[in-house]
Design a protein around this motif. Structure first.
Motif, mmCIF file in Angstrom:
data_model
loop_
_atom_site.group_PDB
_atom_site.id
_atom_site.type_symbol
_atom_site.label_atom_id
_atom_site.label_comp_id
_atom_site.label_asym_id
_atom_site.label_seq_id
_atom_site.Cartn_x
_atom_site.Cartn_y
_atom_site.Cartn_z
ATOM 1 N N THR A 76 46.371 46.214 40.966
ATOM 2 C CA THR A 76 46.786 45.472 39.890
ATOM 3 C C THR A 76 45.531 44.753 39.448
ATOM 4 O O THR A 76 44.598 44.494 40.231
ATOM 5 N N THR A 77 45.520 44.494 38.445
ATOM 6 C CA THR A 77 44.412 43.734 37.793
ATOM 7 C C THR A 77 44.801 42.137 37.862
ATOM 8 O O THR A 77 45.844 41.690 37.149
ATOM 9 N N LEU A 78 44.017 41.360 38.644
ATOM 10 C CA LEU A 78 44.234 39.984 38.899
ATOM 11 C C LEU A 78 43.686 39.040 38.010
ATOM 12 O O LEU A 78 42.732 38.288 38.249
ATOM 13 N N LYS A 106 40.087 40.026 43.113
ATOM 14 C CA LYS A 106 40.442 40.984 43.949
ATOM 15 C C LYS A 106 39.757 41.270 45.028
ATOM 16 O O LYS A 106 40.237 41.615 46.274
ATOM 17 N N MET A 147 48.973 44.226 45.726
ATOM 18 C CA MET A 147 48.171 43.669 44.567
ATOM 19 C C MET A 147 46.723 44.384 44.418
ATOM 20 O O MET A 147 46.532 44.021 43.533
ATOM 21 N N ARG A 188 48.027 37.181 35.992
ATOM 22 C CA ARG A 188 48.665 37.408 36.958
ATOM 23 C C ARG A 188 48.407 36.162 38.079
ATOM 24 O O ARG A 188 48.595 35.974 39.332
#
Lengths: 151, 336
Positions: free
Chosen positions: B302-304, B95, B299, B308
């Protein structure tokens, strides 16, 4: 369903095995891209412009751009480590692009380096406002210009 | 021979990559054609043009272009590092890289906006009425200059019966330019077969907005956009390479530069065509950057992690393509 999953897995696997040197290679590519950009940017400086013909500069810049593009495609977009599917998607598009460019080339060739004025006879004839410049006038002006430049 | 050695034939239902990636690559292959068309058309128009402005004539800054190239290269690296981190399930690191990419994209757009606004301020704009670009100094050009002068005069006189000191000075300058327009137009009218009128009009155009590059003056003269007599005059103003260009010196400052409120129409041979191609190419590229930034922005919420990684890879592929386009646009637009 299982088929798709299986293929997805294959996709992941190909990545997991594709660690050729970790993040170091990306930094190396980054350095190469920076140096290449500097190479193009050199052509901006008067010193360069005074010593290198502009055609050579343009060829160099395009060569550098293509090299940079290949570096980005190969490493950042991982095409270097992808399976053969990459050709299916990239080659037709590349061919079509090259074809498109080539289709435009006759027009370019038709227009430029066409005698003195560097554009076609037709454009002279059908120009809305044909310039009333005698060639001798232009020559005289150019000579004058060169003389002043020499002083 | 037994059957066990016979090749087992079966259809492959999909490419050995996730469907999302297949779609993205298909999309990119159409994008290649899209930009190939745009860039190809630019090349045809640019090299087939009768005259083309030098970068400084249209206020292009090569160092800014190079800086933006550097920014995009950096953002390409951060997004690929973000992908590697996501693959290793390092969500916060991924992130961080995506945030960095987002910021770099914003820097790129910021610089682009600065460049655009700088050009808009000087009337370099693809279409009228905001665009003040003219290909050559003919009677249409002088008509536009006269109209602008009249508008300014009306604005001042409508402001009130008492004219301020500042406005008096402005009126004087307006009258001064109007006299020059009169003189040139009279010459055109009285001696339609002599180049004197056009020479006067061109001189007026260069007093309003001086050329920045001797090469383009010669090119424009060869193409018939300006009279050759002008070449000699402006060649004398040329300084040795490395020093300031023609328009840089105090004594050669144009009216538009000296008095920013004037905003008179400007004459740049090939300028209108240049503006159309430049704003079209960089505009479409900027739209792609904006789309990328929107996706990066989403993005960030969101949890990368590893699940993902595919998303990060796909967005990354798109972003690299945007970088790729700029790699070609930078030399073509700024350095050629």
């Amino acid at each position: 369903m299982s088929d798709r999953d299986q293929h997805t897995e294959v996709g992941h696997d190909s990545h997991d095995h594709a660690d050729h040197g970790g993040n170091g290679k990306y930094l190396l590519v980054f350095a190469a891209l920076c140096i290449l950009t500097m190479g193009s940017f050199l052509t901006y400086f008067p010193f360069w412009r005074a010593h290198v013909p502009y055609q050579a500069s343009r060829a160099l810049m395009m060569a550098i751009s293509c090299t940079k593009a290949m570096l980005v495609i190969m490493f950042f977009m991982h095409l270097m480590w992808e399976a053969n599917w990459k050709w299916v998607l990239t080659i037709p598009a590349t061919f079509m692009s090259v074809f498109l460019m080539l289709m435009l080339v006759p027009d370019v060739g038709w227009r430029i380096n066409n005698g003195y004025a560097r554009y076609s006879e037709e454009r002279w004839v059908y120009a809305a406002d044909p310039p009333k410049v005698e060639a001798s006038d232009m020559k005289a002006a150019e000579k004058d210009l060169l003389r002043k430049g020499a002083n | 021979m037994s059957d066990t050695h016979a090749p087992k034939l079966s259809y492959q239902p999909a490419l050995p990559i996730p469907n999302g990636k297949t779609c993205l690559w298909l999309f990119l292959s159409t994008e290649i054609l899209f930009f190939a068309g745009l860039i190809g058309t630019y090349i045809v128009l640019r090299f087939g043009a009768v005259a083309w402005p030098a970068p400084h004539d249209v206020l292009l800054s090569e160092p800014l272009g190079a800086f933006n190239t550097f920014v995009l290269i950096c953002s390409s690296v951060t997004v690929v590092l973000g992908f590697e981190a996501a693959k290793l399930n390092q969500a916060s690191k991924a992130k961080g890289y995506i945030l960095l990419t987002f910021l770099l994209g914003c820097v790129f757009l910021g610089v682009k906006m600065f460049e655009y606004s700088h050009k808009f301020e000087h009337g370099i704009y693809p279409v009228k009425p905001h665009g003040m670009l003219y290909d050559k100094a003919d009677i249409y050009y002088s008509g536009a200059v006269r109209k602008r002068l009249n508008d300014l005069r009306t604005q001042i006189t409508l402001a009130g019966p008492e004219i301020s000191k500042e406005n008096k000075v402005r009126l004087e300058i307006i009258d001064q330019v109007t006299r020059k327009v009169d003189e040139a137009e009279t010459a055109v009218r009285n001696q339609p077969d002599s180049p004197d009128g056009i020479i006067k009009l061109t001189e007026l155009a260069y007093e309003i907005y001086p050329p920045h590059d001797q090469g383009t003056v010669i090119q424009a003269a060869e193409a018939g956009a300006i009279p050759p007599a002008i070449v000699v005059k402006y060649a004398a103003l040329e300084r040795p390479a490395g020093e300031q260009a023609i328009g840089g010196g105090e004594e050669h400052e144009g009216y538009n530069e000296k008095y920013s409120w004037l905003r008179l129409p400007i004459m740049i041979p090939g300028g209108p065509m240049w503006a159309s191609t430049y704003f079209l190419l960089t505009g479409f590229h900027a739209v792609h950057v904006i789309v990328g930034l929107i996706v990066f922005g989403l993005m960030l919420f969101t949890t990368l992690d590893r699940s993902r990684a595919n998303l990060v890879e796909n967005v990354g592929l798109y972003w690299h393509f945007v970088d790729l386009v700029w790699i070609f646009l930078f030399p073509l637009l700024y350095l050629f």
